[in-house]
Design a protein around this motif. Structure first.
Motif, mmCIF file in Angstrom:
data_model
loop_
_atom_site.group_PDB
_atom_site.id
_atom_site.type_symbol
_atom_site.label_atom_id
_atom_site.label_comp_id
_atom_site.label_asym_id
_atom_site.label_seq_id
_atom_site.Cartn_x
_atom_site.Cartn_y
_atom_site.Cartn_z
ATOM 1 N N ALA A 76 0.837 -1.197 0.000
ATOM 2 C CA ALA A 76 0.000 0.000 0.000
ATOM 3 C C ALA A 76 0.873 1.249 0.000
ATOM 4 O O ALA A 76 1.619 1.500 0.942
ATOM 5 C CB ALA A 76 -0.932 -0.001 1.213
ATOM 6 N N LEU A 77 0.768 2.037 -1.061
ATOM 7 C CA LEU A 77 1.573 3.232 -1.245
ATOM 8 C C LEU A 77 0.672 4.435 -1.499
ATOM 9 O O LEU A 77 -0.451 4.281 -1.979
ATOM 10 C CB LEU A 77 2.495 3.071 -2.469
ATOM 11 N N ARG A 78 1.165 5.611 -1.220
ATOM 12 C CA ARG A 78 0.432 6.788 -1.688
ATOM 13 C C ARG A 78 0.561 6.890 -3.195
ATOM 14 O O ARG A 78 -0.394 7.224 -3.898
ATOM 15 C CB ARG A 78 0.968 8.065 -1.039
ATOM 16 N N GLY A 79 1.748 6.615 -3.711
ATOM 17 C CA GLY A 79 2.020 6.762 -5.137
ATOM 18 C C GLY A 79 2.648 8.115 -5.426
ATOM 19 O O GLY A 79 2.359 9.104 -4.745
ATOM 20 N N ASP A 80 3.524 8.152 -6.412
ATOM 21 C CA ASP A 80 4.139 9.419 -6.809
ATOM 22 C C ASP A 80 3.060 10.357 -7.344
ATOM 23 O O ASP A 80 2.194 9.944 -8.125
ATOM 24 C CB ASP A 80 5.190 9.189 -7.895
ATOM 25 N N ILE A 81 3.133 11.612 -6.949
ATOM 26 C CA ILE A 81 2.152 12.593 -7.411
ATOM 27 C C ILE A 81 2.602 13.136 -8.760
ATOM 28 O O ILE A 81 3.642 13.787 -8.871
ATOM 29 C CB ILE A 81 1.980 13.728 -6.386
ATOM 30 N N ILE A 82 1.810 12.881 -9.778
ATOM 31 C CA ILE A 82 2.109 13.302 -11.145
ATOM 32 C C ILE A 82 1.056 14.326 -11.566
ATOM 33 O O ILE A 82 -0.128 13.997 -11.661
ATOM 34 C CB ILE A 82 2.106 12.096 -12.101
ATOM 35 N N PRO A 83 1.455 15.570 -11.785
ATOM 36 C CA PRO A 83 0.490 16.646 -12.046
ATOM 37 C C PRO A 83 -0.504 16.362 -13.164
ATOM 38 O O PRO A 83 -1.676 16.737 -13.074
ATOM 39 C CB PRO A 83 1.397 17.837 -12.411
ATOM 40 N N ARG A 84 -0.071 15.674 -14.219
ATOM 41 C CA ARG A 84 -0.958 15.472 -15.372
ATOM 42 C C ARG A 84 -1.989 14.364 -15.153
ATOM 43 O O ARG A 84 -2.895 14.191 -15.970
ATOM 44 C CB ARG A 84 -0.127 15.150 -16.622
ATOM 45 N N ILE A 85 -1.844 13.602 -14.057
ATOM 46 C CA ILE A 85 -2.785 12.513 -13.788
ATOM 47 C C ILE A 85 -3.691 12.901 -12.625
ATOM 48 O O ILE A 85 -3.190 13.148 -11.520
ATOM 49 C CB ILE A 85 -2.048 11.199 -13.467
ATOM 50 N N PRO A 86 -4.999 12.977 -12.842
ATOM 51 C CA PRO A 86 -5.920 13.369 -11.761
ATOM 52 C C PRO A 86 -5.884 12.379 -10.605
ATOM 53 O O PRO A 86 -5.873 11.160 -10.810
ATOM 54 C CB PRO A 86 -7.298 13.367 -12.447
ATOM 55 N N ARG A 87 -5.879 12.914 -9.400
ATOM 56 C CA ARG A 87 -5.925 12.068 -8.210
ATOM 57 C C ARG A 87 -7.359 11.728 -7.842
ATOM 58 O O ARG A 87 -8.296 12.449 -8.169
ATOM 59 C CB ARG A 87 -5.262 12.777 -7.023
#
Length: 267
Positions: A76-87
């Motif tokens: 279980a990860l937060r995941g890298d925050i990538i601006p172009r991909i909506p959270r």
């Protein structure tokens, strides 16, 4: 699948399956690979779940699919925050996802990520350990570290965890450096401390690929032998789809894992 077939001979305790932050890719690729690892190679698979990019309903469906494949381990990860991909909005942090997965049936073994040299977004060590403790308190079963190259940093981190009441196994994440491109990318992007010994290898063999690979593997072997001897719960190799790296390390010091009853795992 050639890399996975080669890793089968190592008999690792698990192979973790990374995923992109794309739902369709997860369902088409990650589940397919996890199924092959778990049910064809007969090696326990751990599927990565990126909290920031999954809704609660998606997680429920994924867990159901994993259960149908007899896979009961997740990272279980937060995941890298990538601006172009909506959270998504259901899970802000990995601890939110861990708590959610822990409440589902059937039960899953949950691994979490940790940073021996502090998460890049944490303001300080105290804050970092505080949020790591939250992961453990809501149901994390074991921790897997990000890569590091200074074992003293790992053992200092392990001691801080123990002082904070974090007593679950901490698996040491090791990435053997075997080529110039990989080393340059690492030097440019990593927040991990790069010891003088590590930099000396790169400086001396930067333009000698064969020697750089040999020295990089030797450095990783030295790290792993030291970690096992000093009591690390296990080793998680970031193989980057290069089975020969793991095979070489196993051939050199594989007996240490058996003698000390330690885990050897791959990604």
């Amino acid at each position: 699948m050639t890399t996975l077939d080669q890793l089968q001979n190592l008999k690792p305790h698990f192979i973790s399956v990374t995923c992109s932050n794309n739902k369709s890719d997860f369902e088409k690729t990650t589940l397919k690979l996890a199924d092959y690892i778990n049910n064809t190679l007969d090696i326990p698979a751990i599927a990565h779940l990126p909290a920031a990019y999954l809704s609660a309903n998606q997680v429920k469906r994924i867990l159901t699919e994993l259960d149908s494949l007899n896979i009961h381990q997740v990272l279980a990860l937060r995941g890298d925050i990538i601006p172009r991909i909506p959270r998504k909005n259901d899970f802000n942090y990995a601890s939110d996802l861990i708590k959610f997965v822990r409440a589902q049936e059937p039960s899953f073994e949950i691994s979490g990520a940790c940073y021996p040299e502090i998460h890049p977004e944490s303001p300080n060590l105290v804050s970092d350990i505080h949020y790591l403790k939250q992961k453990v308190d809501v149901g994390c079963n074991q921790l897997i570290t990000q890569l590091f190259f200074d074992n003293d940093k790992f053992f200092a981190f392990k001691e801080n965890c123990a002082l904070a009441g974090i007593n679950i196994p901490i698996i040491a994440g090791i990435m053997p450096i075997t080529n110039r491109k990989q080393a340059l990318r690492l030097i440019k992007t990593t927040s991990a401390h790069l010891p003088k010994k590590f930099m000396a290898i790169f400086d001396k063999y930067e333009n000698d690929p064969e020697s750089l690979r040999t020295a990089g593997l030797a450095y990783a072997v030295d790290q792993i032998a030291d970690l096992i001897t000093r009591g690390a719960a296990g080793i998680h190799l970031y193989t980057m789809n290069h089975a020969e790296t793991a095979l070489s390390i196993q051939k050199t010091i594989g007996s240490l894992f058996k003698t000390n009853n330690k885990q050897l795992n791959n990604q």
